[in-house]
Scaffold this active site. Structure first.
Site, mmCIF file in Angstrom:
data_model
loop_
_atom_site.group_PDB
_atom_site.id
_atom_site.type_symbol
_atom_site.label_atom_id
_atom_site.label_comp_id
_atom_site.label_asym_id
_atom_site.label_seq_id
_atom_site.Cartn_x
_atom_site.Cartn_y
_atom_site.Cartn_z
ATOM 1 C CD GLN A 111 -2.978 1.026 2.254
ATOM 2 O OE1 GLN A 111 -3.120 0.023 2.943
ATOM 3 N NE2 GLN A 111 -3.699 2.106 2.438
ATOM 4 C CG PHE A 112 1.408 3.849 -3.574
ATOM 5 C CD1 PHE A 112 1.401 5.227 -3.696
ATOM 6 C CD2 PHE A 112 0.411 3.117 -4.208
ATOM 7 C CE1 PHE A 112 0.424 5.871 -4.438
ATOM 8 C CE2 PHE A 112 -0.563 3.741 -4.950
ATOM 9 C CZ PHE A 112 -0.563 5.128 -5.067
ATOM 10 C CB THR A 113 -2.015 5.330 -0.139
ATOM 11 O OG1 THR A 113 -2.498 4.177 0.544
ATOM 12 C CG2 THR A 113 -2.413 5.282 -1.612
#
Length: 145
Positions: A78-80
């Site tokens: 989850q890069f966010t």
């Protein structure tokens, strides 16, 4: 690296209506990899998670590790998690490591956990996923390295 560790009774990840990862009691890990992270950071995070004692013993104290309870892991990239929200109203993701290196490090992270003896299920890197869980507690920890 930032990992959100959620103690769960069960969790699963679906893509296009199909379940691609499913666990019982254990950890749902939301994994963000930032610029500058490398294999040493990945190994440190995996080791910390493997030894983290956040399950209750018979006296109700959080003395038990994931191994102690025969728990499983569901790992979701989850890069966010690397969002910077200090300026303006639109998050900036410039601190998030870009593929393909981030994908490789996430896969290395999962392999480290498997090498520690855990059953690891995963989402799919870069996919639009639907993650569902039953949080136990709730008990959620953010690990920043």
């Amino acid at each position: 690296m930032r990992v959100v560790i959620q103690r769960v009774n069960h969790a699963q990840v679906d893509i296009d209506g199909k379940t691609v990862g499913n666990i019982g009691k254990g950890f749902l890990l939301l994994v963000g990899i930032k610029n500058g992270d490398d294999l040493s950071v990945i190994k440190k995070a995996a080791d910390k998670i493997a030894k983290m004692r956040i399950f209750e013993d018979e006296e109700g104290k959080t003395n038990l590790s994931l191994k102690d309870v025969n728990g499983e892991i569901l790992s979701v990239s989850q890069f966010t998690l690397m969002a910077n929200t200090k300026k303006g109203n639109r998050p900036s993701f410039v601190e998030a490591m870009r593929p393909p290196m981030s994908k490789e490090l996430w896969e290395d992270f999962n392999k480290e956990l498997e090498n520690d003896g855990f059953h690891v299920e995963t989402g799919e890197f870069g996919a639009d996923m639907k993650v569902s869980l039953e949080n136990d507690g709730p008990f959620t920890i953010v690990l920043d390295l």
